[in-house]
Structure formats: structure tokens, C-alpha cells
Write a protein that holds these residues in place. Structure first.
Motif, PDB file in Angstrom:
ATOM      1  N   TYR B 312       0.818  -1.204   0.017  1.00  0.00           N
ATOM      2  CA  TYR B 312       0.065   0.089   0.225  1.00  0.00           C
ATOM      3  C   TYR B 312       1.012   1.252   0.110  1.00  0.00           C
ATOM      4  O   TYR B 312       0.613   2.106  -0.935  1.00  0.00           O
ATOM      5  N   VAL B 316       0.716   3.864  -3.032  1.00  0.00           N
ATOM      6  CA  VAL B 316       0.442   5.419  -2.632  1.00  0.00           C
ATOM      7  C   VAL B 316       1.578   6.367  -3.215  1.00  0.00           C
ATOM      8  O   VAL B 316       1.307   7.396  -3.573  1.00  0.00           O
ATOM      9  N   LYS B 320       1.073   9.233  -6.097  1.00  0.00           N
ATOM     10  CA  LYS B 320       1.197  10.479  -5.807  1.00  0.00           C
ATOM     11  C   LYS B 320       2.019  11.233  -6.863  1.00  0.00           C
ATOM     12  O   LYS B 320       2.224  12.414  -6.987  1.00  0.00           O
ATOM     13  N   ARG B 322       3.320   9.924 -10.028  1.00  0.00           N
ATOM     14  CA  ARG B 322       3.014   9.664 -11.595  1.00  0.00           C
ATOM     15  C   ARG B 322       2.182  10.417 -12.224  1.00  0.00           C
ATOM     16  O   ARG B 322       0.836  10.291 -11.734  1.00  0.00           O
ATOM     17  N   ILE B 339      -3.403   9.801  -8.482  1.00  0.00           N
ATOM     18  CA  ILE B 339      -3.995   9.463  -7.321  1.00  0.00           C
ATOM     19  C   ILE B 339      -5.377  10.135  -7.569  1.00  0.00           C
ATOM     20  O   ILE B 339      -6.431  10.169  -6.804  1.00  0.00           O
ATOM     21  N   HIS B 340      -5.485  11.245  -8.605  1.00  0.00           N
ATOM     22  CA  HIS B 340      -6.786  11.789  -8.784  1.00  0.00           C
ATOM     23  C   HIS B 340      -7.644  11.236  -9.672  1.00  0.00           C
ATOM     24  O   HIS B 340      -8.919  11.702  -9.556  1.00  0.00           O
ATOM     25  N   LYS B 345      -7.869   5.841  -6.736  1.00  0.00           N
ATOM     26  CA  LYS B 345      -8.434   5.910  -5.390  1.00  0.00           C
ATOM     27  C   LYS B 345      -9.214   4.632  -4.917  1.00  0.00           C
ATOM     28  O   LYS B 345      -8.991   4.218  -3.963  1.00  0.00           O
ATOM     29  N   LEU B 348      -6.640   2.161  -4.279  1.00  0.00           N
ATOM     30  CA  LEU B 348      -5.957   2.375  -2.882  1.00  0.00           C
ATOM     31  C   LEU B 348      -6.785   2.377  -1.759  1.00  0.00           C
ATOM     32  O   LEU B 348      -6.236   1.676  -0.615  1.00  0.00           O
ATOM     33  N   MET B 349      -7.991   2.337  -1.804  1.00  0.00           N
ATOM     34  CA  MET B 349      -8.898   2.508  -0.709  1.00  0.00           C
ATOM     35  C   MET B 349      -9.108   0.921  -0.351  1.00  0.00           C
ATOM     36  O   MET B 349      -9.415   0.739   0.534  1.00  0.00           O
ATOM     37  N   ARG B 352      -6.121   0.095   1.238  1.00  0.00           N
ATOM     38  CA  ARG B 352      -5.877   0.475   2.799  1.00  0.00           C
ATOM     39  C   ARG B 352      -6.978  -0.160   3.710  1.00  0.00           C
ATOM     40  O   ARG B 352      -7.036  -0.489   4.916  1.00  0.00           O
ATOM     41  N   VAL B 411       0.631  -3.861  -7.710  1.00  0.00           N
ATOM     42  CA  VAL B 411       1.249  -4.003  -8.945  1.00  0.00           C
ATOM     43  C   VAL B 411       0.515  -3.227 -10.026  1.00  0.00           C
ATOM     44  O   VAL B 411       0.893  -2.363 -10.827  1.00  0.00           O
TER      45      VAL B 411
END
Lengths: 596, 596
Positions: B312, B316, B320, B322, B339-340, B345, B348-349, B352, B411
Motif C-alpha cells: 500500500y 500510494v 502521488k 506519477r 491518485i486524482h 483511489k 488504494l482505498m 487500505r 502492482v
């Protein structure tokens, strides 16, 4: 034998789901009926089982290597590719005008699966060549066609797709490779391309690079990208090879999987400029590139099915052989082969159901492609085209994502032995991971599904597919069998979940794009799940009927059992996916970026 | 810095979910309150971030190697392990009588996660030593304790678990290693053990093998297995090392991941017989081995959380950094860090939420272990013991299965770069795959959950947990926040699904064992899902209250957002899993074995 092509299942799909005999009524495909399909697939199986499959492990252990700009492939690859070319396999689906066999994609897709099951790394070279051929056929000048197509179709030369640059992955607007017009009508190409599959190798006399670049002075963004042919060796007027062009392989990557397939960094123009020939018109490169991409995306979906099939076969072999513990039902009073344990069966059934479901989906999509391109009736062509276009992100995205789960289960069935590289199960797990990434990640497929394939027409095509599924539910419900009724129930719930999501996506894509796109990949997974489950439901009905008529009863019963397993275990996920997309749209983007 | 320990989250769980201040009221743990937890974790983070984490990539690229029976670990490992031992980390949870620090598992589990995040391969050596210490503490004679424990606790020596043989993996009834009683009370050990983690290495002066073997004439099956200590070097009466014992490493495995951790094939008795010392009584070896196994199973679950956390953090960092494409909501008019993008997201969520959910579950389970072993009130001990025993297969099975999904997403977030080994994301994907296999595959954990933990008591413990969950739902429903209400709704549906399955499993395990065990792994996944979601629901309430009181608002809001994401995206799967287990039991085993 490390791999045996699942010809029965393929031919079942081709005949009973894709309706090959209908395709054989299309002008030009008169010779491509069931008997041809069977003959071609048997020949294809023989070649790949015998020649290509045995090289799969070799390729992993002794990958392509780079030295001073020269890439040497795994021993045996060059000779096998020569046989592949001589067998006419590269030209299978390509026009007879250029030496191809002109067979429908319905047959070609099955051959593609066999080749990829045999050896994913090896198969990538013809896969990319197919894309280059498609692009030249559609957009190349007569001169380019005359110069390049015959040798590509025959497998004498191979092709590549040069899109990615270090700063331009999914975002092709950022392509910087430069094309300078020359007085003779050619261009000089300067720049660096990365991740070029078979960008350099020793299996063919020439390599035909299809390269995205920006003509000096072109508009910014994707509207300023043009497509060029940049051959490794210049081609003389008489067709013979000339001087080395200014494109060089400066390194190849060290990868998690598909190690035998060289992934090149190509440098254009370090010695004065690579000579490039414009394909079509300036600034329309992206459009042409999509021709290649769409062919390649479908083919990569088939790669997912192929690696899943091979992992399944390997796991079944181990599970029938490995003896551990007594069955819980007391049916055997001594330690038994692990296939007797319910959880091992669950894993194998999951692998099998995913693989057969995606194969059915891809085969039906391929037949739609054939009708879309060759049917004499324009309405039929149009309807099939929109169905096919909806299917491409599903075949690519769903089949590759499922291949991750299937190859992981393949390792799991092997227990501790699965983690030992010599066993071979781990190679499939490593190889498969690229499939959800290249030719557009799953997220890129999902963007395509949400934007171009669903929101643009307000969900019309999606709803038309749902209506067809509903019709299948009706047919299932009329049957007496418990299996048909069980599948109908799950299919109805899944189709309803799909429709709910289509409404949600179509309704939100403009007004709440974050909400719609937060659910994009789950939507793709849901759509793939429903369509694959639908096709297995159709195969259940065909299999029940054929079993009743006495045809290959054991096989038909297995089709029924697999379709039911799929419905009860995989289709059953659909309502939960709907809930996550609809109820959970907000929580995807709720966390501030600084909080990660 | 390649890894930063998530101290805030760990301390939040330790304080607000596990109730460390209650644990500090237990006699013997008076010093182990929140301040101690904080101080120990900070020190642990400092050591592992600085010393152990940087060796993780080295270990993958330059694994342990074998030459003529000698195993050399990755450069730097030996020195790092020396520092680990000198820091007293091996003795963290072990009794002060033998030089340990006697800290609760609630703190120890967090330290274990940090060590494993830093370096999964390195951490395995102390993990196995912990198991050997537990077994000797519980079943070893005073003499064995006096001879071995102090040096194991100090990290001067290390321990191993020798269970597996080529024909005996999950099926320990098939163990063939032979123990011949000698006149002096020792035994001579003969046989081959495989998959022995750190079975040979250069990081410690001696290696204490705990070995399952069959005393000549013992009953067949698991009731004839005994446990022996077989040291690599004999130990003299004065504690100094004597002659080399007859146990030799004949090879180490070439593996998919955790490459730095040597996996040994050990040969006992090729030179007259390895000297072994009986642990406890003859034929009770399996019972003692389970002491080690249970400690190790919990620890492997923590490994899953650890590798997920590291994957994770890496994802992250990349997301943030790339830059590709414009956000779909138009919030940024140029290409933005990925990440936008909503799907990044979502990935990643998911990573997480799984990681935090499993961490919360493991921390609460650890505190139950502490109460079960040390609380003065026998009823409290008993209640906590049954809760803890229910949790072990969940912590092991669910946390490791989720780590496969999380490392795969890790990955995926990296796109094409993720497939390049130098990026490092692929190592986590490869490393994690062992976690669902060793110390009992997920199926073995699920058998334990179905048989010993659910069917045996008719689902009583499971239902008691469900009642606690229902209480949490009530508390959530009383709150005004939309997040609490949303989570309550999903938790209620998931808990109901869990109860349905408990009834199904308890009702069928005797009468229809195939049906019950066909659902065993899905049941485990459902139970883990519900319990992790429940603990995140508890953290949501604590976080809302703390945010209201002004404490670290950004962190608390992130806890709330993560809990809600988990409920809406992961807990939401629970009803579908129930349906698959209950409706789909028959289709798992319907296919005849010959049809595979």
C-alpha cells in the motif's frame, strides 16, 4: 504432454453458441463451416502441443537476452516461429489477397487461445504482427501495403506497436517522439519508446515498427499524433532488404513474467533520424492506432483465457495425482488424491467455470466481429458491430482479471509445491499479471466501457444485451431441470443488478463523473460476469438438448454442471457488486489526497 | 525511506479497540500500558525502518545460497539479526524468567507487523524461533528448558519447525521420520524433512530443530507422532557447543518469493542417526506441534497484514508521483498525479481498508490472547480463549488471502512499471503468495474453522460473536452521522449472512460433510470479512468521538472514511458469499472426477 487443447469445448462454443454454420453463409466464408473449424483446430492443437508448448518453461528459465543491441530469443523459439510461419498460421485471419487464409475470427480466436496456452511469451510476437497488419490494411497506402503486407502475413517479417514513452503510458496526449518531414515525402523520426514487445529479436528477417509520433508543428494532445511505419531494415524497390534504419534497441526489461518475450526500449534517430513512412493522414494516428489496439485488446483477453486454461490443466493433473488425507464424506477410508476434497474441487470448479465462461463470451464476440465485418446486410453489420464494441472491454478486462484469480488458485491447488519454481504453476501466476496492464489497463478498459460504450448512447446497447439475457432466462424457466431453474434465478438477479448499474452509470457520467468512474472497474467486472454467465446458461440449454439426443453425454453433463457452478458461485456476486457501485460511489473518493 | 511504520493506526487499535489500559491491569502486565506500547513501537519502527527494511530488495536479488551443506544468507542479514537479538526483540513476548521482556501479545503483534513489513524473508527466522520457544515452554522438560530457552530467547540461537515430508504435507498422519530410543534416554532420528524455513543458515551459532517423528512401534496415523529437539550442534553440560549433530541441509528451494529465506531440505541420520531429545511424552507430538502452529498461524496472518501495508505505501507513493491524464471531474485542467483518478483511489482505498480491517481484527485477537493467558478470572480467561481460538483461522486465512488481492492491486497501480522487477511492487506480489499456503493452507484453516471452531460447539462461539456485532450495530444506529448509519446497515446484512452460514455449517457438518466443507473457505472469508468490518465499525465510533473532542481530526476523519469504504465495498460482498455457500453447496462436488 504439458498442455492439451480443449478442442471439445472450443468446438461446442463455435458450433452451439457462435453458430459457425450461420457464419459460413456469409459470402467469403463459405468454406468456413464446422468441418473446417474442426480440421483447423485439430491441426493447430497438434502444432502447438508438439512444438510451441514444450518451449514455455524454457522461455521462463532462459529468457531473451540483450547484447550490444542484439536480442537473442530463447533457444528453439526461432525454429518454432519458422514452423509457425511455414504452417500459414500468421495469415489465418488475414485476406487471401496478401497470402492469408481469410478465415473468420470465430475460428481464429480459438487458434489464438491454443497458441497462447502453449506459450504466452511466444504468442506475443504474432499477436503484435496481427495488429500491424490490421492497421496497414485499414489505413496504409497501396504502396505501403504492397511493400509490407505479404511478408507480414507470411510471417517472414514481424510487426510491433510503438506507443508508450517514459512520460506517456495510458496518457498518449503526452507522446513526444518527433517526426520531421523530408523533401522526398518520408519523415525522420526521433525519440524513445519503451515497453515495445518484440521490439527487437532474431526470429524474423525484418521488423516493421508502427510508431506514434508528432509531426513538427502538429497540434498538442492526441489530435497531433501521426502513425508511421519505421522498418528495422530499409526495403529496396525490388523488395529486398537494404540498409539498417536508425532504430536501435538499447535495452530489454527484467520482468515478473512473460520473460521470453523481449520488452524493448527503442531509440529512434540517434544517428541522423529513423526513416518513417506516414500511415494514412497526418494527425490521425490515434484513430489508426485504435485499429491495432482493438484487435490487440481482444487478443489479450484471449490470452487471459489461455493462461487460465493451462493453469487449470496443470492443477487438475496435480490434484488427481497428489495423495493427502481422507475425504470428509468417508467415501474412501485411506488417504486419497486431493481432488476428492471439497475445497480442492471448489478451486478447480472455479478455475474451470471462469475459463469456460470467458471462452464462451469471447467466441460469441468473435462471431459478432465476423458478422459486423462481412455480413451482406447493413443492419446486421451495424447491430453486430455495436455488440462487438461493447464486448471488447469485457473480453479484455474480465478475462484477464479472472486469469489472476485462476492462476493464483492454480498455485494454491499445488500447496507448497506451487511456490517452488520448478513446479511451473508459479510461472502462470507471474505471466498472467501483465494481462491486466498492457494494451490498456483494466481501468482504461473500464473507462472505455463507461464513456464510449455506455454513457454515449444512454445505455442503449447495454439494455439491448440485457433484453437478450432476459429472453434466455425465459427459455431456462420453461425447462424442467433443476439446473436450468437454478441458473435462471441467478441470471435474473445478475441481469437486474447489471441494469441498475447501467442506469447509474448513464445517469451520473456527466453530472457526477467521479461517482460514475469510481464504479467503472466494478461495472466492467459485473458486465463481464453477467455476459459470461449468460453464455454458459445458453450452453447449459444446448448441452441438455444434446445429452437428451445421446451425444457425448459425459461432456454435456459436465457443461451443465459447470454452468450451474458458475451461476451459483460467480454470478451470485453480481448483486453485491451493484451495491458497492451504487451505495459506495461516494466512499471511493471521500478521503482527501493528503490523508493517503 | 522505503517503509514507514503506521504507528498512529497501530496505537489507535491498541488503545481504542484492544483496550491496552485494561490489559495493563492484568497482574504481570502492569508496565504494559499505552505509554509502553508507544515507546516500544517507536523503537521498533526506528530499528526496522533503518536496518531491516533496506535489506528487503537485496534479499530478493541476492537470495540465500547453498554450497556443500552450508547456507549463506543475503549480505547484511547476519549483522542485522545480531542487532535484532541485541535489541532484545526476539524476547519481546517471552517470559522474563528466560531473559524475555514479558510484554503482551497486543504489543508484540504490532512489532511483528513492523518487522514483517520491513522484510518478510528476514522476519521468518524470529517467527519460527518464537514457535520453538512456545513449544518448549509448554511441553519441554526442565532440562530442555534450561538447555535451550535462554539462548533462543536472546536470539543467540534460532528455532525451526520440522513437519513436512515429501509425502506428508497437510496430511501429518503420513509422517515417516523414525525415532529409535537409545539406552541413555535420547533417540536417534532418521528421515527427510522438506520446506524447513531457516533450516540452515549462518545467522546464529546454533539451530534448534523441533522435529515430528514416529517412535519405532508407535501407532499409525497422527496418534503415533512424537516431538523431538534435534540441535544442529550438540550442547555440552556447561552450555558450550559440542559436536555437529547428524542433521544436514542437502539443498534449498528455488522459490517464487521470500527468496532470502532459505527453505531447506534436511536429512536426518545419514551418518548414524541424529541425536534427538523427546519433548513431553511420546505420541503427543501433534498436540505440542499445534502450540507452535497456532502461534505461527497468528504470526503468518500478521505477515499478510505486513506485506499488504508495505505494498500500500509503495502504491500510494507512486500514485502521488506519477502524472498521467486529466481528472474526469475537471478539477485539474492538465495531466495530474494518478491518485486524482477515481479508479486509482478505489484501488488504494481497497488496499487500505483491507489492511486496516485485518490489523484491527488481529490486534483485538491478540488482546484476547493476553486475557486468555494472564487474566486472574478463570471465566474471563475461558471466554477470551474461545474467542481467540475462533480468531486464529480468520487472522491467518483472511489476512493472507486479502494480501494476495492487495499486493496484486499494488502492482496494478504501478501500471507497466509494476511488471518490471526493479520497481519492487512485484516482489510483494511474489512474496505474499506463500502466506496462503504455509502453516496450513487456507483450506486447512477453513477445516479448523468448520470442524473444531464451529461444528463442535454447534456454532455457539460464532453466535456469541454475532451477538457482540449486533450490539455494535445498535450503537452505530444511535449515531447521527451518515457514515455510522451506512456502516450499520451493511454490518447488519453481513452479520445476518454470517449467522445463516453458521447454521448451515453446524447443521450439515455431520450429515452432509461435502456440503459443509464445500463452503469452508467461503465461510472463512465471510467470517473474516464480518469480523474485520465489525472492528472497523468500532473504530469509526471511537474516531468520531475523538474527532469531536478535537484529537487529530484529519487522522480520525480518515478512519471514518476507511471504515465506511470497507462496509460499502467489502462487507457488501457478504450476502453473495452466503448465497454461494448455501445455494451452491451441491454444485461444488457435482462434477465426476473423471470429468475434470
Amino acid at each position: 504432454m504439458t498442455y492439451k487443447a480443449p478442442l471439445k469445448d472450443m468446438l461446442f462454443d463455435i458450433r452451439h453458441l457462435a453458430g459457425i454454420d450461420e457464419i459460413a453463409k456469409i459470402p467469403g466464408f463459405e468454406e468456413a463451416g464446422f468441418d473446417t473449424a474442426q480440421a483447423v483446430l485439430e491441426e493447430c492443437a497438434k502444432f502447438n502441443e508438439g512444438v510451441v508448448a514444450p518451449l514455455n518453461v524454457d522461455g521462463d528459465r532462459n529468457p531473451s537476452s540483450w547484447k550490444a543491441g542484439v536480442v537473442t530469443t530463447t533457444p528453439g523459439f526461432k525454429e518454432a516461429f519458422k514452423q509457425y510461419a511455414e504452417g500459414g498460421w500468421q495469415g489465418l485471419q488475414h485476406p487471401t489477397d496478401f497470402g492469408g487464409q481469410g478465415l473468420p475470427k470465430t475460428i481464429g480466436a480459438a487458434c489464438g487461445e491454443i497458441l497462447n496456452s502453449a506459450n504466452l511469451s511466444f504468442a506475443l510476437c504474432p499477436l503484435l504482427t496481427d495488429g500491424a497488419i490490421e492497421a496497414l490494411l485499414t489505413a496504409g497506402s497501396d504502396d505501403l501495403k504492397a511493400t509490407y503486407l505479404e511478408n507480414l502475413v507470411s510471417g517472414k517479417w514481424t510487426g510491433t506497436m510503438n506507443l508508450t514513452e517514459p512520460q506517456a503510458g495510458s496518457d498518449l496526449a503526452m507522446v513526444r517522439t518527433r517526426a520531421e518531414p523530408q523533401p522526398d515525402g518520408t519523415y525522420k523520426i526521433f525519440g524513445t519508446k519503451i515497453f515495445i514487445t518484440y521490439g527487437e529479436h532474431d526470429m524474423a528477417e525484418n521488423i516493421v515498427h508502427l510508431v506514434l509520433a508528432r509531426v513538427v508543428g502538429a497540434p498538442e494532445g492526441v489530435k497531433g499524433i501521426s502513425l508511421f511505419v519505421v522498418p528495422k531494415f530499409m526495403v529496396n524497390g525490388d523488395g529486398s532488404l537494404g540498409a539498417r534504419n536508425d532504430v536501435h534497441c538499447v535495452s530489454i526489461e527484467h520482468k515478473l513474467g512473460i520473460k521470453a518475450s523481449p520488452t524493448a526500449v527503442l531509440q529512434f534517430g540517434d544517428h541522423g533520424g529513423g526513416v518513417g513512412y506516414l500511415v494514412g493522414q497526418e494527425n490521425r494516428g490515434l484513430e489508426y492506432m485504435f485499429i491495432m489496439m482493438n484487435a490487440a485488446r481482444f487478443a489479450v483477453g484471449v490470452q487471459g483465457i489461455a493462461v487460465a486454461e493451462r493453469a487449470y490443466q496443470k492443477a487438475v493433473g496435480y490434484a488427481k495425482d497428489r495423495v493427502q488425507s481422507r475425504p470428509v464424506d468417508g467415501s474412501i477410508s485411506a488417504s486419497a488424491p486431493i481432488i476428492h476434497h471439497p475445497d480442492v474441487k471448489r478451486m478447480l470448479m472455479t478455475m474451470r467455470a471462469y475459463t469456460e465462461g470467458c471462452r464462451a463470451m469471447a467466441t460469441v464476440a468473435a462471431s459478432a466481429y465476423d458478422a459486423a465485418h462481412h455480413h451482406p446486410d447493413a443492419d446486421v453489420r451495424k447491430q453486430n458491430q455495436s455488440f462487438y464494441e461493447f464486448m471488447v472491454p469485457l473480453v479484455k478486462g474480465y478475462s484477464t482479471e479472472m486469469s489472476l484469480e485462476v492462476t493464483s488458485l492454480g498455485v494454491q491447488v499445488h500447496g507448497g509445491m506451487g511456490f517452488i519454481e520448478e513446479t511451473g504453476a508459479a510461472q502462470h501466476y507471474r505471466d498472467a499479471k501483465i494481462l491486466t496492464i498492457y494494451e490498456g489497463t483494466t481501468a482504461i478498459q473500464a473507462n472505455d466501457l463507461v464513456g464510449r460504450k455506455t454513457a454515449r448512447d444512454g445505455g442503449q446497447v447495454a439494455k439491448a444485451i440485457a433484453a437478450q439475457i432476459e429472453k434466455t432466462e425465459g427459455e431456462l424457466s420453461k425447462r424442467d431441470s433443476a439446473a436450468a431453474k437454478a441458473v435462471a434465478k441467478k441470471l435474473t438477479a445478475a441481469r437486474q443488478a447489471f441494469l441498475d448499474v447501467v442506469d447509474f452509470i448513464a445517469g451520473n457520467s456527466k453530472t457526477s463523473p467521479n461517482a460514475a468512474f469510481a464504479g467503472s472497474v466494478p461495472y466492467l467486472m459485473l458486465a463481464g460476469n453477467v455476459v459470461a454467465g449468460w453464455q454458459l446458461a445458453r450452453s447449459l440449454m444446448a448441452a441438455e438438448d444434446l445429452a437428451a439426443s445421446g451425444e457425448d453425454k459425459a461432456f454435456m453433463e459436465a457443461k451443465v454442471a459447470t454452468a450451474r457452478f458458475y451461476a451459483e458461485h460467480i454470478l451470485a456476486k453480481a448483486p453485491g457488486t451493484r451495491d458497492a457501485i451504487v451505495d459506495g460511489a461516494g466512499s471511493v473518493t471521500a478521503l482527501a489526497i493528503e490523508a493517503f
